[in-house]
Design a protein around this motif. Structure first.
Motif, PDB file in Angstrom:
ATOM      1  N   VAL A  25       0.618  -1.456  -5.573  1.00 30.82           N
ATOM      2  CA  VAL A  25       0.369  -0.538  -4.465  1.00 30.82           C
ATOM      3  C   VAL A  25      -1.123  -0.644  -4.154  1.00 30.82           C
ATOM      4  O   VAL A  25      -1.955  -0.170  -4.934  1.00 30.82           O
ATOM      5  N   VAL A  26      -1.460  -1.262  -3.036  1.00 27.42           N
ATOM      6  CA  VAL A  26      -2.854  -1.560  -2.708  1.00 27.42           C
ATOM      7  C   VAL A  26      -3.419  -0.457  -1.825  1.00 27.42           C
ATOM      8  O   VAL A  26      -2.782  -0.041  -0.849  1.00 27.42           O
ATOM      9  N   VAL A  27      -4.626   0.002  -2.173  1.00 25.11           N
ATOM     10  CA  VAL A  27      -5.324   1.024  -1.395  1.00 25.11           C
ATOM     11  C   VAL A  27      -6.721   0.509  -1.071  1.00 25.11           C
ATOM     12  O   VAL A  27      -7.475   0.113  -1.968  1.00 25.11           O
ATOM     13  N   PHE A  28      -7.067   0.507   0.221  1.00 29.59           N
ATOM     14  CA  PHE A  28      -8.390   0.093   0.669  1.00 29.59           C
ATOM     15  C   PHE A  28      -9.238   1.313   1.022  1.00 29.59           C
ATOM     16  O   PHE A  28      -8.711   2.355   1.418  1.00 29.59           O
ATOM     17  N   ASP A  29     -10.549   1.155   0.913  1.00 31.55           N
ATOM     18  CA  ASP A  29     -11.476   2.209   1.326  1.00 31.55           C
ATOM     19  C   ASP A  29     -11.414   2.408   2.831  1.00 31.55           C
ATOM     20  O   ASP A  29     -11.128   1.473   3.597  1.00 31.55           O
ATOM     21  N   SER A  78      -4.454  -7.231   4.386  1.00 31.85           N
ATOM     22  CA  SER A  78      -3.300  -6.324   4.434  1.00 31.85           C
ATOM     23  C   SER A  78      -2.148  -6.928   5.220  1.00 31.85           C
ATOM     24  O   SER A  78      -0.976  -6.690   4.889  1.00 31.85           O
ATOM     25  N   GLN A  79      -2.442  -7.707   6.270  1.00 31.17           N
ATOM     26  CA  GLN A  79      -1.366  -8.330   7.037  1.00 31.17           C
ATOM     27  C   GLN A  79      -0.593  -9.332   6.184  1.00 31.17           C
ATOM     28  O   GLN A  79       0.632  -9.439   6.285  1.00 31.17           O
ATOM     29  N   VAL A  80      -1.305 -10.063   5.340  1.00 32.22           N
ATOM     30  CA  VAL A  80      -0.632 -10.999   4.435  1.00 32.22           C
ATOM     31  C   VAL A  80       0.200 -10.235   3.409  1.00 32.22           C
ATOM     32  O   VAL A  80       1.336 -10.617   3.089  1.00 32.22           O
ATOM     33  N   LEU A  81      -0.333  -9.134   2.892  1.00 30.61           N
ATOM     34  CA  LEU A  81       0.388  -8.352   1.894  1.00 30.61           C
ATOM     35  C   LEU A  81       1.631  -7.708   2.486  1.00 30.61           C
ATOM     36  O   LEU A  81       2.676  -7.648   1.830  1.00 30.61           O
ATOM     37  N   LEU A  82       1.526  -7.212   3.701  1.00 28.89           N
ATOM     38  CA  LEU A  82       2.697  -6.612   4.339  1.00 28.89           C
ATOM     39  C   LEU A  82       3.798  -7.640   4.542  1.00 28.89           C
ATOM     40  O   LEU A  82       4.993  -7.330   4.420  1.00 28.89           O
ATOM     41  N   GLU A  83       3.410  -8.868   4.846  1.00 34.26           N
ATOM     42  CA  GLU A  83       4.396  -9.936   4.988  1.00 34.26           C
ATOM     43  C   GLU A  83       5.094 -10.223   3.658  1.00 34.26           C
ATOM     44  O   GLU A  83       6.256 -10.627   3.638  1.00 34.26           O
ATOM     45  N   MET A  84       4.386  -9.993   2.569  1.00 30.32           N
ATOM     46  CA  MET A  84       4.976 -10.195   1.246  1.00 30.32           C
ATOM     47  C   MET A  84       5.787  -8.993   0.784  1.00 30.32           C
ATOM     48  O   MET A  84       6.394  -9.027  -0.285  1.00 30.32           O
ATOM     49  N   GLY A  85       5.772  -7.895   1.559  1.00 36.11           N
ATOM     50  CA  GLY A  85       6.518  -6.700   1.172  1.00 36.11           C
ATOM     51  C   GLY A  85       5.760  -5.785   0.245  1.00 36.11           C
ATOM     52  O   GLY A  85       6.376  -4.998  -0.485  1.00 36.11           O
ATOM     53  N   ILE A  86       4.415  -5.845   0.249  1.00 38.91           N
ATOM     54  CA  ILE A  86       3.585  -5.023  -0.630  1.00 38.91           C
ATOM     55  C   ILE A  86       3.199  -3.734   0.086  1.00 38.91           C
ATOM     56  O   ILE A  86       2.874  -3.747   1.276  1.00 38.91           O
ATOM     57  N   ASP A  87       3.237  -2.626  -0.626  1.00 39.32           N
ATOM     58  CA  ASP A  87       2.788  -1.352  -0.061  1.00 39.32           C
ATOM     59  C   ASP A  87       1.266  -1.357   0.070  1.00 39.32           C
ATOM     60  O   ASP A  87       0.553  -1.595  -0.915  1.00 39.32           O
ATOM     61  N   VAL A  88       0.778  -1.087   1.276  1.00 40.50           N
ATOM     62  CA  VAL A  88      -0.658  -1.078   1.560  1.00 40.50           C
ATOM     63  C   VAL A  88      -1.005   0.217   2.281  1.00 40.50           C
ATOM     64  O   VAL A  88      -0.311   0.618   3.218  1.00 40.50           O
ATOM     65  N   THR A  89      -2.087   0.853   1.835  1.00 42.22           N
ATOM     66  CA  THR A  89      -2.582   2.071   2.464  1.00 42.22           C
ATOM     67  C   THR A  89      -4.089   1.988   2.597  1.00 42.22           C
ATOM     68  O   THR A  89      -4.766   1.518   1.676  1.00 42.22           O
ATOM     69  N   VAL A  90      -4.602   2.439   3.733  1.00 39.12           N
ATOM     70  CA  VAL A  90      -6.041   2.573   3.917  1.00 39.12           C
ATOM     71  C   VAL A  90      -6.378   4.051   3.763  1.00 39.12           C
ATOM     72  O   VAL A  90      -5.864   4.892   4.505  1.00 39.12           O
ATOM     73  N   ALA A  91      -7.210   4.371   2.786  1.00 37.78           N
ATOM     74  CA  ALA A  91      -7.590   5.758   2.552  1.00 37.78           C
ATOM     75  C   ALA A  91      -8.450   6.269   3.706  1.00 37.78           C
ATOM     76  O   ALA A  91      -9.181   5.493   4.328  1.00 37.78           O
ATOM     77  N   PRO A  92      -8.388   7.550   4.013  1.00 41.73           N
ATOM     78  CA  PRO A  92      -9.266   8.071   5.060  1.00 41.73           C
ATOM     79  C   PRO A  92     -10.736   7.944   4.681  1.00 41.73           C
ATOM     80  O   PRO A  92     -11.583   7.718   5.548  1.00 41.73           O
ATOM     81  N   TYR A  93     -11.030   8.044   3.378  1.00 41.06           N
ATOM     82  CA  TYR A  93     -12.416   7.928   2.917  1.00 41.06           C
ATOM     83  C   TYR A  93     -12.474   7.065   1.651  1.00 41.06           C
ATOM     84  O   TYR A  93     -12.462   5.850   1.735  1.00 41.06           O
TER      85      TYR A  93
END
Length: 492
Positions: free
Chosen positions: A74-78, A134-149
């Motif tokens: 489960v990937v989370v970006f800043d 994230s676009q590559v990860l979504l294509e692989m079916g990985i959960d990706v979220t960008v945190a508000p902060y």
């Protein structure tokens, strides 16, 4: 940066593990930590504006490794910059600009090694880079979220909601946030070190067994963290002793204020109080209700909360409250977290077109559950719950060599070196075993060798000119060896 000096003192309770320990479990990933690692190997390209995807290759390779061991990532970006980190971000930006100018200067002077070292310190991770990954990860079916902060707070919230079982990161702030299990320094093979919150009381010389979460956060603040630079001359162990004795923020500040050893300003109480509340109540994204919430439930009876609300009714230092539509767009990766504009990359397709009618992110090529064609991963089912196993993938994909560009010299030099070795062997068989003779045989072999014509046909005129550096041209057209210790063409 994290909490200054915290990880070294926690080393005795760090447990060497393999990521396979978390098979069939969901593990959160601090996306920017992996982006920084991936960018480290292509800092020269990023700082000079050269197109590169090596940081993406690094990220995807790690994700494939997790999938191979049936770990659900489960990937989370800043997201946007938190107001409490404005001072820290300003210092980092100034440092990056300094090293960028220094690296460019060294590059002009052809000091390649030192220039790359400066660029590695100057590289800046941007939301656009995170979007491309994230676009590559979504294509692989990985959960990706960008945190508000802050991604750290978002990962901590996921842990509190029992949606992930551990976090992979390099930032010690997650210990102050209260995450139960944190994996540090994970390598490409899956080996890493696990720090469990339940073992904090076993640290020698830093007894934390009777520390509350507030005390642990207060110790991190006065020792130095991203939200407060710390008290000069105060290390993590001394901070532990002070918090253990005085326990609360008011009493700790009174001690520091009245101790001549420490330089404390009057407004430091306000800064420390805001840092303490940021660790406890920072705003995060709740995907269930698709809006921003506090990391933990805001306690109106807390005197600290009451005092801060009198100064800032909206508590914007915890992260300004965003409209629900903007928060959704940022979390789904459609909107830039700072400008709220639609993120665009180098591809002609607009990323905003990758939304379905419900406004959820989908793959720009195919739905998550659809099997990928070609050489990509074959994802047969999405990970929709914590109990789901990892998507099934083709094992052969993990053993395919990555596509990398080769330097011209590496293509041409391989057959040449084989011929050089053959010439050396011939010299040894003829009794010419001295170092000087072998060196001359090498020169002769270089003069006699011709590059493969198929390779030359693929090279540009500029590259063909570089081949002259590898050829040995005898003086006056002579093909004989040097006179000292060797033979001429007549055998004398």
């Amino acid at each position: 940066m994290g909490v200054q000096g915290l990880l070294p003192v926690l080393k005795p309770i760090s447990e060497a593990i393999h990521i396979q320990l978390f098979a069939n479990k969901r593990v959160g990933i601090d996306g920017y930590s992996w982006l920084h690692k991936g960018a480290f190997g292509c800092a020269l390209e990023l700082c000079t504006g050269t197109s590169t995807s090596r940081y993406m290759d690094y990220f995807v390779e790690r994700i494939k490794m997790l999938l191979y061991y049936n770990v659900v990532p489960v990937v989370v970006f800043d997201g946007a910059k938190l107001p409490m980190k404005s001072e820290t971000e300003a210092m980092r930006r100034e440092s990056r600009e300094m090293y960028l100018e220094k690296g460019k200067k060294l590059l002009k002077e052809r000091k390649w090694t030192h220039a790359v070292e400066c660029f590695q310190r100057a590289v800046n991770i941007t939301p656009t880079m995170a979007y491309k990954v994230s676009q590559v990860l979504l294509e692989m079916g990985i959960d990706v979220t960008v945190a508000p902060y802050e991604a750290d707070a978002q990962l901590a919230w996921l842990c509190f909601q029992n949606e992930i079982d551990a976090v992979i990161t390099e930032d010690s702030d997650l210990i102050a946030y209260g995450v139960n299990r944190i994996i540090y320094k994970m390598g490409r093979s899956g080996d890493g070190f696990l720090i469990s919150r339940k073992n904090l009381g076993a640290v020698e010389g830093l007894a934390l067994s009777h520390f509350t979460q507030d005390m642990l956060q207060l110790m991190s603040i006065i020792a130095g963290c991203d939200f407060f630079p710390g008290i000069r001359g105060l290390g993590i162990k001394k901070a532990h002793e002070i918090v253990k004795r005085y326990r609360t923020l008011d009493r700790v500040f009174w001690f520091l204020r009245n101790n001549p050893k420490f330089q404390v300003e009057q407004n430091d109480w306000d800064r420390m109080a805001k840092a303490l509340m940021t660790f406890k109540y920072q705003r995060v994204y709740d995907h269930r209700f698709q809006k921003l919430v506090f990391l933990t439930q805001l306690d109106e009876r807390d005197p600290l909360v009451h005092s801060m609300k009198q100064r800032d009714a909206h508590l914007d230092f915890l992260g300004p409250l965003l409209p629900d539509e903007i928060a959704q767009g940022i979390a789904q990766g459609r909107l830039h977290p700072c400008t709220w504009e639609c993120i665009a990359d180098d591809s002609p397709k607009n990323p905003c077109d990758s939304l379905d009618e419900q406004g959820t992110v989908k793959s720009p090529l195919k739905p998550r559950a659809q099997v990928a064609n070609g050489k990509g991963l074959s994802v047969t089912s999405p990970c929709t719950s914590k109990t789901n196993c990892c998507p099934r993938i083709r094992i052969l994909d993990f053993f395919q060599k990555p596509k990398t560009s080769r330097v011209v010299t590496s293509i041409v030099s391989s057959p040449w070196m084989n011929a050089i070795r053959g010439k050396r062997k011939e010299c040894k068989e003829n009794g010419l075993e001295s170092h000087g003779s072998l060196k001359k045989c090498k020169k002769e072999s270089l003069g006699m060798l011709q590059p493969n014509q198929n390779i030359v046909n693929r090279l540009s005129e500029k590259d063909i000119g570089l081949l002259d550096q590898f050829r040995h041209k005898p003086l006056n057209g002579s093909s004989t060896l040097d006179t000292k210790g060797g033979e001429d063409e007549n055998g004398r």
